[in-house]
Scaffold this active site. Structure first.
Site, PDB file in Angstrom:
ATOM      1  N   LYS A  68       0.843  -1.204   0.000  1.00 45.51           N
ATOM      2  CA  LYS A  68       0.000   0.000   0.000  1.00 45.51           C
ATOM      3  C   LYS A  68       0.881   1.258   0.000  1.00 45.51           C
ATOM      4  O   LYS A  68       1.942   1.274   0.640  1.00 45.51           O
ATOM      5  CB  LYS A  68      -0.899  -0.047   1.241  1.00 45.51           C
ATOM      6  CG  LYS A  68      -1.997   0.999   1.283  1.00 45.51           C
ATOM      7  CD  LYS A  68      -2.919   0.741   2.493  1.00 45.51           C
ATOM      8  CE  LYS A  68      -4.040   1.734   2.631  1.00 45.51           C
ATOM      9  NZ  LYS A  68      -4.918   1.437   3.782  1.00 45.51           N
ATOM     10  N   SER A 143      -9.778   1.264   2.813  1.00 41.39           N
ATOM     11  CA  SER A 143      -8.932   2.066   1.951  1.00 41.39           C
ATOM     12  C   SER A 143      -7.847   1.278   1.221  1.00 41.39           C
ATOM     13  O   SER A 143      -7.246   1.799   0.291  1.00 41.39           O
ATOM     14  CB  SER A 143      -8.270   3.171   2.767  1.00 41.39           C
ATOM     15  OG  SER A 143      -7.442   2.600   3.776  1.00 41.39           O
ATOM     16  N   SER A 167      -9.858  -1.228   6.938  1.00 42.70           N
ATOM     17  CA  SER A 167      -9.297  -1.014   5.599  1.00 42.70           C
ATOM     18  C   SER A 167      -8.571  -2.191   4.968  1.00 42.70           C
ATOM     19  O   SER A 167      -8.231  -2.131   3.790  1.00 42.70           O
ATOM     20  CB  SER A 167      -8.356   0.177   5.624  1.00 42.70           C
ATOM     21  OG  SER A 167      -9.106   1.348   5.476  1.00 42.70           O
TER      22      SER A 167
HETATM   23  N1  GLN Z   1     -13.312   3.286   6.418  1.00 42.51           N
HETATM   24  C1  GLN Z   1     -12.686   3.707   7.631  1.00 42.51           C
HETATM   25  C2  GLN Z   1     -12.373   5.182   7.560  1.00 42.51           C
HETATM   26  O1  GLN Z   1     -12.648   5.765   6.547  1.00 42.51           O
HETATM   27  C3  GLN Z   1     -11.467   2.894   7.912  1.00 42.51           C
HETATM   28  C4  GLN Z   1     -10.291   3.296   7.142  1.00 42.51           C
HETATM   29  C5  GLN Z   1      -9.062   2.512   7.495  1.00 42.51           C
HETATM   30  O2  GLN Z   1      -9.147   1.454   8.115  1.00 42.51           O
HETATM   31  N2  GLN Z   1      -7.933   3.069   7.121  1.00 42.51           N
HETATM   32  O3  GLN Z   1     -11.852   5.754   8.482  1.00 42.51           O
END
Ligand code: GLN
Length: 479
Positions: A68, A143, A167
């Site tokens: 990532k 994400s 994410s």
């Molecule tokens: N969807 C969650 C957020 O937008 C989690 C994102 C993540 O785990 N980085 O904060």
């Protein structure tokens, strides 16, 4: 079958018996990228690193991995899919990158993500969205959507993502692969560009449970450079996989099966429970009474920590610097404002504002402090359940992958979609998502298993038993 469609442990077997070479694996990966990347857009940038040429026989040598874009790679652009980090090249490697290099794992490339990991769809990226390999009109989740899509589209054998509120698990579920959020402290966060420091963990996205266990072993362990990494021995996660699951007691929290869950998903999860019952697992309904506060608590704590972590991106030390045309305040303040205005996307700005508000004097007690107190209550709920049960089983997400654009203008509906994954981060416990079926419109569904802190072995054991009794993980995308 093409080599890029195999798992890492299958490839390791072939490499050992010389039925495959690192060069042949790289060639098949490159061919898949050539063929599918235009459609999927999993990568922010590819890495031209032919490690196979300089292999000295490291244990996992020759199995390409995607990483990532928020994990620092020395002297290589690392941008969190944000304009504000344009041109930034970290002067050091993240600890997990050092560990991959120690095993001679070749880096295939850096994957797309929601800017700074803010999102659940990979639409909040400065280079545009990644597409779900199972249906190109749908999001891959987020994400870590680029990492999940790269693995599902066979453009990488496995990948690393980060999980602050789901994410890793939610994109794994949307793309029909396995994703693990380890216990907070299991994997060093050194060199992971911070979103919410008390919630972030790096973890594997893989084609099956065995690969996830293998990869977690590589990246886990205490690190002097991360004071929150735990000084606890890392077991060989693969050796506990094959233990049977007879007499294991699993809790089903009733709060996860109420309104909001897609009935098709509920049905698929109930079938998964039946499968595990046949293997000797017993299931019991429990209550995690503070579940209803999880989303609100998470979005106070995560945005507060994000606003503080993102204060460092001001045009001085990292990436983009933008100068305004005319003097407004002072040259320095104007430069800060102009850089942050140009550099951050809308969701990042929204989070900075929400988080700054939650931390501001007069509101700190009402929001951040109260959020931390509710977080303790959520953790206590899990502690109590784990006194009696070995694991908690839930869906990973209340829906399957949604259409690109469908929730983009409604941040609240996007936040609510994290309802099943957020609690594991707030409680600091490990959680896995693994494939457990498909919806009528052929989109993958994920099953989540959570266990007590540092009991990843139990999590993998239950997941592996389920996986071996089904063949969802063998379903492949054809692009
Ligand atoms: N969807 C969650 C957020 O937008 C989690 C994102 C993540 O785990 N980085 O904060």
């Amino acid at each position: 079958m093409k080599l890029n469609e195999l798992t890492a442990h299958e490839l390791l077997g072939l490499l050992k018996t010389k039925q495959a070479t690192p060069e042949a694996i790289e060639k098949d990966i490159s061919a898949a990228i050539e063929k599918s990347e235009k459609k999927v857009k999993a990568y922010v940038r590819l890495i031209e690193e032919k490690l196979s040429e300089k292999s000295t026989g490291g244990k996992l040598s020759g199995i390409p991995i995607a990483v990532k874009d928020n994990i620092c790679i020395k002297d290589t652009p690392t941008t969190c899919a944000s304009r504000i980090l344009e041109g930034f090249r970290p002067p050091y490697n993240a600890t997990v990158i050092e560990k991959l290099k120690g095993q001679e794992l070749p880096l295939a490339g850096q994957t797309n993500m929601d800017e700074f990991a803010f999102g659940s769809s990979t639409e909040n990226s400065c280079i545009g969205p990644t597409h779900n390999p199972w249906n190109l009109d749908c999001v891959p989740g987020g994400s870590s959507g680029g990492s999940a899509a790269a693995v599902a589209a066979h453009e990488a054998i496995w990948a690393l993502g980060s999980d602050t509120g789901g994410s890793i698990r939610q994109p794994a579920s949307f793309c029909g692969i396995v994703g693990v959020k380890p216990t907070y402290g299991r994997v060093s966060r050194y060199g992971l560009i911070a979103f919410a420091s008390s919630l972030d963990q790096i973890g594997p996205l893989t084609k099956d449970v065995t690969d996830a266990a293998l990869l977690l072993k590589v990246i886990a362990g205490h690190d002097q450079k991360d004071s929150t990494s735990a000084d606890i021995p890392v077991p060989d996660f693969t050796s506990s996989l094959k233990k049977d699951v007879k007499n294991i007691k699993i809790a089903i929290p009733k709060e996860y099966f109420v309104s909001g869950i897609n009935p098709e998903i509920k049905k698929i999860i109930l079938e998964a429970i039946e499968t595990l019952k046949k293997l000797g697992v017993s299931f019991h309904e429990v209550s995690l009474p503070h579940t209803e506060y999880a989303v609100a608590t998470y979005y106070v704590i995560a945005t507060a920590e994000a606003s503080s972590n993102l204060a460092r991106f001001d045009g001085v030390q990292y990436g983009l610097r933008s100068q305004p045309q005319a003097l407004r305040k002072t040259p320095l303040i104007d430069m800060f404002e102009e850089t942050r205005e140009k550099g951050f996307g809308n969701e990042a700005k929204r989070r900075i504002m929400l988080g700054t508000y939650a931390l501001s004097s007069g509101y700190y007690d009402a929001y951040y402090l109260r959020g931390q107190k509710v977080r303790t209550l959520i953790k206590n709920d899990f502690d109590k359940v784990f006194e009696e049960f070995d694991a908690v089983l839930t869906p990973t997400s209340p829906t399957t992958a949604f259409k690109i654009g469908e929730r983009a203008s409604d941040p609240l509906s996007m936040y609510l979609s994290d309802v099943y994954t957020i609690s594991a981060n707030l409680a600091g416990i490990p959680a896995i998502s693994l494939p457990c079926g498909f919806s009528k419109d052929h989109l993958p569904v994920g099953l989540q298993i959570m266990t007590k802190p540092f009991d990843e072995e139990m999590m993998f054991r239950v997941a592996y038993a389920y996986e071996q009794a089904t063949d969802w993980h063998k379903k492949k995308v054809s692009l």
